[in-house]
Scaffold this active site. Structure first.
Site, PDB file in Angstrom:
ATOM      1  N   GLN A  63     -16.357 -21.643  -1.302  1.00  0.00           N
ATOM      2  CA  GLN A  63     -16.722 -20.710  -0.251  1.00  0.00           C
ATOM      3  C   GLN A  63     -16.876 -21.529   1.029  1.00  0.00           C
ATOM      4  OE1 GLN A  63     -20.110 -18.276  -1.294  1.00  0.00           O
ATOM      5  NE2 GLN A  63     -19.451 -18.144  -3.436  1.00  0.00           N
ATOM      6  N   ASP A  68       0.131  -7.543   1.655  1.00  0.00           N
ATOM      7  CA  ASP A  68       0.558  -6.143   1.713  1.00  0.00           C
ATOM      8  C   ASP A  68       2.079  -6.027   1.700  1.00  0.00           C
ATOM      9  OD1 ASP A  68       0.115  -3.396   1.737  1.00  0.00           O
ATOM     10  OD2 ASP A  68       0.283  -3.270   3.915  1.00  0.00           O
ATOM     11  N   HIS A 126       0.813  -1.214   0.000  1.00  0.00           N
ATOM     12  CA  HIS A 126       0.000   0.000   0.000  1.00  0.00           C
ATOM     13  C   HIS A 126       0.852   1.271   0.000  1.00  0.00           C
ATOM     14  CE1 HIS A 126       0.411  -0.112   4.503  1.00  0.00           C
ATOM     15  NE2 HIS A 126       0.334   1.190   4.374  1.00  0.00           N
ATOM     16  N   GLY A 147     -11.098 -23.212  -4.754  1.00  0.00           N
ATOM     17  CA  GLY A 147     -12.336 -22.772  -5.382  1.00  0.00           C
ATOM     18  C   GLY A 147     -13.585 -23.135  -4.614  1.00  0.00           C
ATOM     19  N   ASN A 149       5.666   4.889   8.921  1.00  0.00           N
ATOM     20  CA  ASN A 149       6.377   3.685   9.368  1.00  0.00           C
ATOM     21  C   ASN A 149       6.018   2.467   8.528  1.00  0.00           C
ATOM     22  OD1 ASN A 149       6.477   5.059  12.459  1.00  0.00           O
ATOM     23  ND2 ASN A 149       8.217   3.772  11.871  1.00  0.00           N
ATOM     24  N   SER A 150       5.003   2.569   7.685  1.00  0.00           N
ATOM     25  CA  SER A 150       4.599   1.431   6.857  1.00  0.00           C
ATOM     26  C   SER A 150       5.777   0.889   6.064  1.00  0.00           C
ATOM     27  CB  SER A 150       3.502   1.857   5.870  1.00  0.00           C
ATOM     28  OG  SER A 150       2.247   1.793   6.445  1.00  0.00           O
TER      29      SER A 150
END
Length: 503
Positions: free
Chosen positions: A304, A172, A142, A302, A245-246
């Protein structure tokens, strides 16, 4: 002075006399009092090392490897009215993005363009650290997301251009590369499995664009799930971590990276002592894959899935409420092609038990696409092994959203006595629709609501009230204490277990 001391002396003599009398009385009682006194275990005691403590030695070694990451992003338009305002790249994230409620991307407040439109650039800043002497460095996805130019600023102020090697939104993480003729100071990964709650941690980064800043604290918790995705397994630390700080590293006292700052929890946007770091054990594999392939290759099943509650375990005959129940196998996926069905409870992968949906997702994601894994499912009261050749998760369109379908309320409802439900056959003939529900019923407590379609009861498809009752009677005859209702709402499936013969 002697007169002042006399009362104290008298009190001591009196106390001595009482004690002596008590001892004599105990002796006369044959020692019975001593035998009845309770015996306590020793209290907790820790032999703490005696040392003069500080972080200066660690900081002096690791600081040259920690950098500021400056990201330039092209902004389509901006006002030419002289106001020095820039759009915040973080505003472009979807409203339901998990990182919106945490932090970073310290851009300015969004401007309201008017007049002649001019091209502008937005600049955001984060942190990063070198992991090799040839210029590879790690930061957050990000931080670099949407960037067109990346500049690395060293702790001595020198600047280098960097190129983006690859990113992984699910964890992330991002990998950058600086090309230079000299070698860079870099840091090593630590073993975060040895990190205990209460261990010291040193965070180095670029808060608010100030440059190299050091803060220290302890590991507050392990295995935190903040709702960012199925790979949540964060370290929580209380070192002061703020915007900027990310992507910065968290070190143990040996100067090894045990975590990478990714988010903070804060009502105000500033540090309140609750920060989250990606464990080194998670980051290592992702970064290595980015370095080798430019992307992360993950297996894809694949399906749920949902957690197995105590009620669901009772309804399907499982001894423990562990595993992940399949609410819907997606069409034309590895799972559906292999024969995994709605209502199956996945309990193991290649013989390794999976206790939660998150464990299943991580286990499958750790396998490479094309690998054949042995999936153990619980179906019809017994375990069944199903081999599945995994697909590639990276091939999915992550932006696809599930559509919601709201049909008209069917007519001719009838009561499902004893359960607080009023149902009617669905218009397409698949299941029965809940048209009304008693707010005081167990069904309501379990989250059932009007509009839910009861597709099956204990794995048996139902099309009318009669078939629902037959499935409930069969469950009672088999000795079950609860019945498992498969519900559909739009394109989403879920399971609810209701006690038999109770509303």
């Amino acid at each position: 002075m002697q007169q002042k001391n006399r009362p104290r002396i008298k009190r001591n003599r009196l106390l001595a006399g009482v004690v002596a009398a008590g001892v004599a009385g105990t002796a006369l009682a044959g020692g019975m009092l001593a035998n009845t006194l309770p015996v306590f275990a020793d209290p907790v005691h820790v032999d703490a090392p005696q040392q003069s403590f500080g972080f200066a030695d660690v900081v002096s070694k690791v600081s040259p490897a920690v950098v500021s990451v400056r990201v330039t992003e092209d902004v389509k338009t901006a006002a030419d009215d002289g106001e020095d305002q820039m759009q915040n790249p973080f505003d472009n994230l979807p409203k339901d993005h998990p990182l919106r409620r945490f932090f970073d991307m310290p851009g300015m407040q969004g401007a309201k363009p008017h007049g002649r439109q001019l091209p502008r650039h937005a600049i955001a800043q984060g942190s990063g650290f070198f992991i090799s002497d040839d210029g590879y460095l790690v930061t957050n996805n990000h931080v670099v997301d949407g960037g067109s130019k990346f500049t690395v600023v060293m702790d001595d102020g020198k600047e280098y251009d960097a190129k983006l090697v690859g990113t992984d939104k699910r964890t992330d993480l991002a990998l950058l590369k600086v090309n230079a003729t000299h070698k860079f100071t870099y840091v090593a990964w630590g073993d975060d499995s040895k990190v205990r709650v209460g261990d010291w941690v040193v965070a180095v980064g670029n808060p608010f664009g100030l440059g190299g800043t050091v803060t220290a604290g302890i590991v507050s918790a392990r295995g935190r799930d903040i709702g960012a995705g199925p790979y949540d397994d964060f370290l929580q630390i209380d070192a002061a971590v703020n915007r900027g700080n990310s992507g910065g590293p968290d070190f143990n006292l040996e100067g090894q990276v045990i975590g990478i700052n990714t988010a903070i929890f804060s009502p105000s946007g500033g540090n309140v002592g609750i920060a989250f770091a990606i464990p080194a054990s998670v980051a290592q594999g992702v970064i290595q894959s980015l370095k080798e392939h430019g992307s992360v290759q993950r297996g894809w099943l694949g399906v749920q899935i949902a957690p197995v509650t105590d009620d669901i375990a009772e309804a399907v005959g499982l001894a423990e409420s562990k595993g992940a129940i399949v609410t819907l196998p997606d069409n034309e996926t590895p799972a559906s092609k292999a024969g995994i069905k709605t209502g199956d409870v996945i309990t193991a992968v290649d013989g390794q038990t999976v206790a939660t949906p998150r464990e299943l997702a991580r286990s499958i994601g750790d396998d490479r696409p094309g690998t054949t894994v042995n999936i153990t499912v619980w179906r019809d009261g017994q375990a069944k092994n199903i081999p599945v050749k995994l697909g590639n998760l990276a091939s999915l369109d992550e932006s696809a959203s599930v559509s919601s379908k709201n049909g008209a309320v069917p007519t001719n409802p009838s009561s499902l006595s004893g359960y607080g439900l009023t149902v009617t056959p669905s218009e397409d003939g698949n299941g029965v629709v809940v048209t009304d529900i008693d707010p005081d019923s167990t069904a309501a407590e379990k989250g059932m609501q009007p509009g839910d379609v009861i597709v099956a009861v204990n794995g048996k498809a139902v099309t009318d009230q009669k078939e629902v009752r037959e499935a409930l009677r069969d469950a009672a005859k088999s000795g079950r204490k609860a019945a498992l209702f498969q519900l559909r709402q739009g394109d989403q499936n879920r399971f609810v277990a209701l006690p038999l013969n109770k509303g």
